[in-house]
Design a protein around this motif. Structure first.
Motif, PDB file in Angstrom:
ATOM      1  N   ALA A 215      22.197 -22.243 -45.914  1.00  0.00           N
ATOM      2  CA  ALA A 215      23.407 -22.840 -45.354  1.00  0.00           C
ATOM      3  C   ALA A 215      23.063 -23.995 -44.421  1.00  0.00           C
ATOM      4  CB  ALA A 215      24.200 -21.774 -44.594  1.00  0.00           C
ATOM      5  N   GLY A 216      24.065 -24.795 -44.147  1.00  0.00           N
ATOM      6  CA  GLY A 216      23.930 -25.890 -43.197  1.00  0.00           C
ATOM      7  C   GLY A 216      23.231 -27.101 -43.773  1.00  0.00           C
ATOM      8  N   GLU A 217      23.243 -28.161 -43.002  1.00  0.00           N
ATOM      9  CA  GLU A 217      22.613 -29.412 -43.435  1.00  0.00           C
ATOM     10  C   GLU A 217      21.101 -29.283 -43.568  1.00  0.00           C
ATOM     11  OE1 GLU A 217      23.793 -32.602 -40.894  1.00  0.00           O
ATOM     12  OE2 GLU A 217      25.919 -32.255 -41.255  1.00  0.00           O
ATOM     13  N   ASP A 218      20.508 -28.345 -42.799  1.00  0.00           N
ATOM     14  CA  ASP A 218      19.053 -28.187 -42.835  1.00  0.00           C
ATOM     15  C   ASP A 218      18.591 -27.092 -43.798  1.00  0.00           C
ATOM     16  OD1 ASP A 218      20.062 -26.099 -41.392  1.00  0.00           O
ATOM     17  OD2 ASP A 218      18.908 -26.481 -39.573  1.00  0.00           O
ATOM     18  N   ASP A 219      19.521 -26.543 -44.580  1.00  0.00           N
ATOM     19  CA  ASP A 219      19.189 -25.512 -45.582  1.00  0.00           C
ATOM     20  C   ASP A 219      18.419 -24.341 -44.981  1.00  0.00           C
ATOM     21  OD1 ASP A 219      20.480 -26.931 -47.568  1.00  0.00           O
ATOM     22  OD2 ASP A 219      18.662 -27.899 -48.288  1.00  0.00           O
ATOM     23  N   HIS A 220      18.871 -23.857 -43.848  1.00  0.00           N
ATOM     24  CA  HIS A 220      18.243 -22.703 -43.199  1.00  0.00           C
ATOM     25  C   HIS A 220      18.862 -21.408 -43.709  1.00  0.00           C
ATOM     26  CE1 HIS A 220      16.178 -24.471 -39.391  1.00  0.00           C
ATOM     27  NE2 HIS A 220      15.649 -24.892 -40.508  1.00  0.00           N
ATOM     28  N   PRO A 221      18.134 -20.281 -43.566  1.00  0.00           N
ATOM     29  CA  PRO A 221      18.695 -19.004 -44.008  1.00  0.00           C
ATOM     30  C   PRO A 221      19.735 -18.466 -43.032  1.00  0.00           C
ATOM     31  CG  PRO A 221      16.491 -18.692 -43.097  1.00  0.00           C
ATOM     32  CD  PRO A 221      16.752 -20.164 -43.114  1.00  0.00           C
ATOM     33  N   VAL A 222      20.755 -17.854 -43.589  1.00  0.00           N
ATOM     34  CA  VAL A 222      21.747 -17.101 -42.832  1.00  0.00           C
ATOM     35  C   VAL A 222      21.695 -15.685 -43.378  1.00  0.00           C
ATOM     36  CG1 VAL A 222      24.198 -16.796 -42.304  1.00  0.00           C
ATOM     37  CG2 VAL A 222      23.210 -19.099 -42.408  1.00  0.00           C
ATOM     38  N   VAL A 223      21.496 -14.709 -42.484  1.00  0.00           N
ATOM     39  CA  VAL A 223      21.348 -13.313 -42.883  1.00  0.00           C
ATOM     40  C   VAL A 223      22.612 -12.549 -42.510  1.00  0.00           C
ATOM     41  CG1 VAL A 223      19.996 -11.203 -42.624  1.00  0.00           C
ATOM     42  CG2 VAL A 223      18.845 -13.434 -42.571  1.00  0.00           C
ATOM     43  N   GLN A 224      23.296 -12.034 -43.524  1.00  0.00           N
ATOM     44  CA  GLN A 224      24.458 -11.173 -43.318  1.00  0.00           C
ATOM     45  C   GLN A 224      23.971  -9.730 -43.394  1.00  0.00           C
ATOM     46  OE1 GLN A 224      27.757 -12.353 -45.925  1.00  0.00           O
ATOM     47  NE2 GLN A 224      26.715 -14.325 -46.151  1.00  0.00           N
ATOM     48  N   VAL A 225      24.216  -8.960 -42.344  1.00  0.00           N
ATOM     49  CA  VAL A 225      23.718  -7.597 -42.230  1.00  0.00           C
ATOM     50  C   VAL A 225      24.862  -6.614 -42.460  1.00  0.00           C
ATOM     51  CG1 VAL A 225      22.672  -5.923 -40.645  1.00  0.00           C
ATOM     52  CG2 VAL A 225      21.871  -8.298 -40.661  1.00  0.00           C
TER      53      VAL A 225
ATOM     54  N   THR B 144      14.182 -19.520 -37.506  1.00  0.00           N
ATOM     55  CA  THR B 144      13.812 -20.933 -37.399  1.00  0.00           C
ATOM     56  C   THR B 144      12.360 -21.179 -37.784  1.00  0.00           C
ATOM     57  OG1 THR B 144      13.204 -20.834 -35.051  1.00  0.00           O
ATOM     58  CG2 THR B 144      15.531 -21.284 -35.576  1.00  0.00           C
ATOM     59  N   GLU B 145      11.583 -20.107 -37.904  1.00  0.00           N
ATOM     60  CA  GLU B 145      10.176 -20.237 -38.329  1.00  0.00           C
ATOM     61  C   GLU B 145      10.061 -20.771 -39.752  1.00  0.00           C
ATOM     62  OE1 GLU B 145       6.959 -19.518 -36.864  1.00  0.00           O
ATOM     63  OE2 GLU B 145       8.260 -19.936 -35.162  1.00  0.00           O
ATOM     64  N   ILE B 146      11.159 -20.793 -40.489  1.00  0.00           N
ATOM     65  CA  ILE B 146      11.128 -21.317 -41.868  1.00  0.00           C
ATOM     66  C   ILE B 146      10.606 -22.750 -41.867  1.00  0.00           C
ATOM     67  CG2 ILE B 146      13.520 -22.145 -41.905  1.00  0.00           C
ATOM     68  CD1 ILE B 146      13.597 -21.165 -44.864  1.00  0.00           C
TER      69      ILE B 146
END
Length: 197
Positions: free
Chosen positions: A149-159, A192-194
């Motif tokens: 997701a987002g402009e930076d293609d970072h992961p979003v974790v739905q728990v 953010t370590e990605i």
């Protein structure tokens, strides 16, 4: 059509009348890697994006960094839910006693505490709808759905956590920068370590 072109065509297995079973999944020859069984049908996965691979590595390292001795973290292993369903979560946390040897190819649903799916373009419906429903029905207490997701293609974790009364998953949190949880055990993963992988 020449004889040569017929020889080079792939030989696809013909499904049985009532669909495949988990036993078929483990005995049919020459199935592509990461083949899953969903509702008696074989599902072949497409090549994965870099995001998929890197997120699995990031989450596996994070889960392993605090995993208690009675649990293990495994990636891309079949989980037998019932006779007609053997999906392959991207990651799962299993009971240590369920890991019997290095040649093992599957786990039973009763041994899984957490199943994680990283959404891919070819598996969106399965990852968002089909698999969570089946994991909850099989009694797996925790499920994570990870999306880019987002402009930076970072992961979003739905728990999600399974309600005992309903037997279904309820969303307990959406994590953008850090996954910090107490269940199924103490987990602290910096998403953010990605950017360093």
């Amino acid at each position: 059509m020449t004889a040569e072109s017929v020889e080079h065509r792939p030989h696809w297995p013909v499904p049985p009348k009532d669909g495949y079973t988990v036993d078929d999944l483990f005995t049919l020859p020459d199935l592509p890697p990461h083949t899953e069984l969903i509702d008696g049908s074989l599902v072949f996965v497409s090549p994965q994006r870099d995001f998929h691979s890197v997120v699995i590595d990031l989450l596996a390292a994070g889960l392993r960094s605090t995993v208690p001795s009675e649990l293990r973290v495994r990636r891309e292993m079949t989980v037998v839910l019932d006779r007609r369903n053997g999906p392959e979560p991207d990651l799962c946390v299993v009971r240590a006693e369920s890991v019997v040897d290095r040649r093992q190819t599957r786990f039973e649903a009763a041994d899984v505490l957490l199943a994680v799916e990283v959404v891919s373009p070819d598996s969106e419906a399965r990852d968002r709808d089909t698999k969570p429903h089946k994991y909850a029905a099989a009694g797996i207490p925790h499920f994570w759905l990870v999306e880019m997701a987002g402009e930076d293609d970072h992961p979003v974790v739905q728990v999600y956590e399974r309600g005992e009364a309903t037997g279904t998953y309820a969303l307990t949190g959406i994590h953008h920068a850090q996954v910090k949880l107490t269940a199924p055990y103490g987990i602290d993963i910096d998403l953010t370590e990605i950017d360093r992988l």
